[in-house]
Scaffold this active site. Structure first.
Site, PDB file in Angstrom:
ATOM      1  N   GLU A 120       0.820  -1.221   0.000  1.00 48.46           N
ATOM      2  CA  GLU A 120       0.000   0.000   0.000  1.00 48.46           C
ATOM      3  C   GLU A 120       0.849   1.264   0.000  1.00 48.46           C
ATOM      4  O   GLU A 120       1.845   1.350   0.714  1.00 48.46           O
ATOM      5  CB  GLU A 120      -0.895  -0.025   1.246  1.00 48.46           C
ATOM      6  N   SER A 136     -26.660   8.704 -14.746  1.00 48.33           N
ATOM      7  CA  SER A 136     -26.252   7.612 -13.870  1.00 48.33           C
ATOM      8  C   SER A 136     -27.443   7.183 -13.028  1.00 48.33           C
ATOM      9  O   SER A 136     -28.285   8.013 -12.663  1.00 48.33           O
ATOM     10  CB  SER A 136     -25.123   8.112 -12.961  1.00 48.33           C
ATOM     11  N   SER A 185     -13.844   3.031  -7.255  1.00 49.96           N
ATOM     12  CA  SER A 185     -14.956   3.322  -8.158  1.00 49.96           C
ATOM     13  C   SER A 185     -14.509   4.291  -9.256  1.00 49.96           C
ATOM     14  O   SER A 185     -14.981   4.215 -10.392  1.00 49.96           O
ATOM     15  CB  SER A 185     -16.166   3.869  -7.398  1.00 49.96           C
ATOM     16  N   ASP A 209      -4.641   1.076  -9.394  1.00 50.90           N
ATOM     17  CA  ASP A 209      -6.087   0.864  -9.472  1.00 50.90           C
ATOM     18  C   ASP A 209      -6.545   0.635 -10.910  1.00 50.90           C
ATOM     19  O   ASP A 209      -7.308  -0.290 -11.208  1.00 50.90           O
ATOM     20  CB  ASP A 209      -6.841   2.075  -8.900  1.00 50.90           C
TER      21      ASP A 209
HETATM   22  C1  GLA Z   1      -5.232   4.936  -4.164  1.00 49.70           C
HETATM   23  C2  GLA Z   1      -4.460   5.270  -5.438  1.00 49.70           C
HETATM   24  C3  GLA Z   1      -3.496   4.156  -5.812  1.00 49.70           C
HETATM   25  C4  GLA Z   1      -2.615   3.751  -4.626  1.00 49.70           C
HETATM   26  C5  GLA Z   1      -3.452   3.530  -3.373  1.00 49.70           C
HETATM   27  C6  GLA Z   1      -2.604   3.292  -2.148  1.00 49.70           C
HETATM   28  O1  GLA Z   1      -6.070   3.857  -4.367  1.00 49.70           O
HETATM   29  O2  GLA Z   1      -5.350   5.505  -6.507  1.00 49.70           O
HETATM   30  O3  GLA Z   1      -2.714   4.564  -6.920  1.00 49.70           O
HETATM   31  O4  GLA Z   1      -1.613   4.693  -4.404  1.00 49.70           O
HETATM   32  O5  GLA Z   1      -4.316   4.619  -3.106  1.00 49.70           O
HETATM   33  O6  GLA Z   1      -1.849   2.138  -2.274  1.00 49.70           O
END
Ligand code: GLA
Length: 393
Positions: A32, A66, A125, A170
Site C-alpha cells: 500500500e 447515472s 470506483s 487501481d
Molecule cells: C489509491 C491510489 C493508488 C494507490 C493507493 C494506495 O487507491 O489511486 O494509486 O496509491 O491509493 O496504495
C-alpha cells in the site's frame, strides 16, 4: 438488474442501448502506498463494479446519466474539456478529453452508468468508471489502443484532469484483473504475474468503515510529495529512480540523508512495505495463509504508525480482527483515511465475524460498518452472457 438498466436507458434516451460493458472495482491485498514509488503491489479485481450502456446519437452531444447520481449532463462536442466542478461525469469527460487530444473524433454518444461499488469506499470506483469508459470508447471508435495504453491514459485522467497524483495500481487492477488471481504488479516496469489466489478454507471479507472521507485527496497528494522529497535526499548518494529501488538494509545505511523525521517515517514504510510484498508473495505461493495474514497485520501497523493514513475507524476493524481466531490477517486497503479494510476470514466463521465486528465497531465508533464477502473477479470487458454469468456466480 441488467434488464432494468436497458429499460432505464430506453426511458431516458428514447432509444435502445447498443453496447454494454463492465469494469470491476479492486482491493489491494498488500503493497500500500508504494505504487507511486515504483513498488510491488498485489491487487485483485472484485465482482462489484461499474456497468456502462452506450449508444451513438446524431445530436453532436455527450449525454451522461447515472442510476446512482442525480446530476445529468448534456455537453456539446468540443475540441477539449476541463474538469467541471466535482461532478461524477468528470471521469468520463476526462477520458473523452484524452481521446480528443490524441486526434480521435466523435459524433455524439448517450451514456448510462450504474455502479454497485459503495461510493467513496476506497474500492476504486473512479478507476472503474475511467476504465469502463476508455474500454468502451476504444471499441466503439475502433481506436486501436492496447489495454495497457488505456490504463496509462486513465491514470493520466486521474492525475491531470481530476488532480489526484495517484499511482497506476487501481487502473491496472480493474483492467487486467483475473478471476481467482491476484496481480503481482511491478509498478516501475509494469511487468506483472497473475498468481493463483485460491483462499482454501478462507474467504476475503471487505469491511466498509462507512466514514465519509474528508481531505483524503489533499492528504494523499501530501504523501506523494513527501516521497518525492525523500527520493531527492537519497539521490544525493544513491543512483536510484524510485524509493523502492532499495531494500530495508540499504535504507538503514542511508537514512541519515533524510533530515525531516516525518519524511523519514514515510520512507521507512514505503521500503519495508515493498520488502513485505516479496515475502507475502512467497507465503501465498506456499498456501501459507497464516504467514500471509501476519504480513497483512504488519502492513496495517506500518500504515497506521509510519505512513499515518489509517484512522480510528480502520484501526477498530483491525483491532477486532486480531481478537478473532478465525481471522488470518486484516488491514486497511487502498488510500486510507476511511474507506475499507479487508480480512481473511475462515468461511465457517464468517457469519460470527460479521456479527461481532458490527457490534464492536458500532459500540466504538457510533455507527455500523458494512461487511461483505467478496469473490475475486475478472477485469474490464464487454458484457456478453459469459461475463455476466461470471459476475453473478
Ligand atoms: C489509491 C491510489 C493508488 C494507490 C493507493 C494506495 O487507491 O489511486 O494509486 O496509491 O491509493 O496504495
Amino acid at each position: 438488474m441488467n434488464q432494468q438498466l436497458f429499460q432505464t436507458f430506453k426511458q431516458r434516451y428514447n432509444q435502445d442501448a447498443k453496447h454494454f460493458y463492465f469494469s470491476p472495482g479492486r482491493v489491494n491485498l498488500i503493497g500500500e502506498h508504494i505504487d507511486y514509488n515504483g513498488g510491488l503491489v498485489m491487487p485483485c479485481a472484485i465482482t462489484y463494479g461499474t456497468y456502462l450502456l452506450i449508444t451513438p446519437n446524431n445530436d453532436r452531444v455527450f449525454r451522461f446519466s447515472s442510476v446512482n447520481f442525480e446530476d445529468y449532463a448534456e455537453i456539446e462536442i468540443k475540441a477539449a474539456y476541463q474538469k467541471d466542478d466535482s461532478h461524477w461525469y468528470n471521469y468520463p469527460l476526462g477520458v473523452i478529453h484524452h481521446f480528443l487530444k490524441d486526434g480521435h473524433q466523435f459524433e455524439g454518444l448517450d451514456f448510462l452508468y450504474y455502479g454497485n461499488i459503495p461510493i467513496g469506499s476506497g474500492l476504486s470506483s473512479s478507476a472503474s468508471i475511467e476504465i469502463v469508459t476508455a474500454y468502451a470508447l476504444n471499441e466503439i471508435l475502433n481506436a486501436g489502443y492496447t489495454k495497457l495504453e488505456l490504463v496509462k491514459q486513465a491514470k493520466s485522467v486521474e492525475n491531470n484532469f481530476i488532480g489526484l497524483n495517484s499511482g497506476i495500481m487501481d487502473q491496472f487492477a480493474v483492467a487486467f484483473g483475473e478471476k481467482d488471481k491476484a496481480l503481482m504488479l511491478n509498478c516501475d516496469t509494469l511487468a506483472y504475474d497473475a498468481v493463483d489466489c485460491h483462499l482454501g478454507e478462507y474467504l476475503l471479507a471487505i469491511i466498509n468503515t462507512n466514514k465519509l472521507r474528508q481531505l483524503a485527496e489533499s492528504k494523499y497528494n501530501e504523501r506523494v510529495s513527501e516521497c518525492q522529497t525523500a527520493l531527492k535526499a537519497l539521490q544525493a548518494e544513491l543512483s536510484i529512480e524510485n524509493l523502492c529501488d532499495i531494500d530495508t538494509a540499504t535504507f538503514n545505511q542511508y537514512e541519515h540523508l533524510i533530515t525531516d523525521e516525518t519524511v523519514k517515517k514515510r520512507t521507512r514504510h514505503v521500503i519495508e512495505e515493498n520488502d513485505r510484498v516479496k515475502l507475502a508473495a512467497k507465503s501465498l505461493a506456499a498456501h501459507d495463509l497464516s504467514a500471509f495474514g501476519e504480513m497483512m497485520y504488519a502492513s496495517h501497523d506500518s500504515l497506521r504508525d509510519l505512513y499515518e493514513v489509517s484512522g480510528k475507524e480502520l484501526d477498530a476493524i483491525v483491532d477486532y480482527a486480531r481478537t478473532n481466531a478465525d481471522v488470518a490477517g486484516a488491514r486497511m486497503t487502498g488510500a486510507g483515511f476511511g474507506g475499507c479494510a479487508i480480512a481473511l476470514v475462515k468461511k465457517d466463521g464468517f457469519d460470527n465475524f460479521s456479527k461481532e465486528i458490527t457490534e464492536f465497531y458500532t459500540q466504538k465508533i457510533g455507527y455500523a460498518p458494512t461487511v461483505y464477502s467478496s469473490l475475486i473477479g475478472n477485469g474490464v470487458g464487454e458484457l456478453n452472457e459469459q461475463l455476466d454469468a461470471q459476475i453473478k456466480a
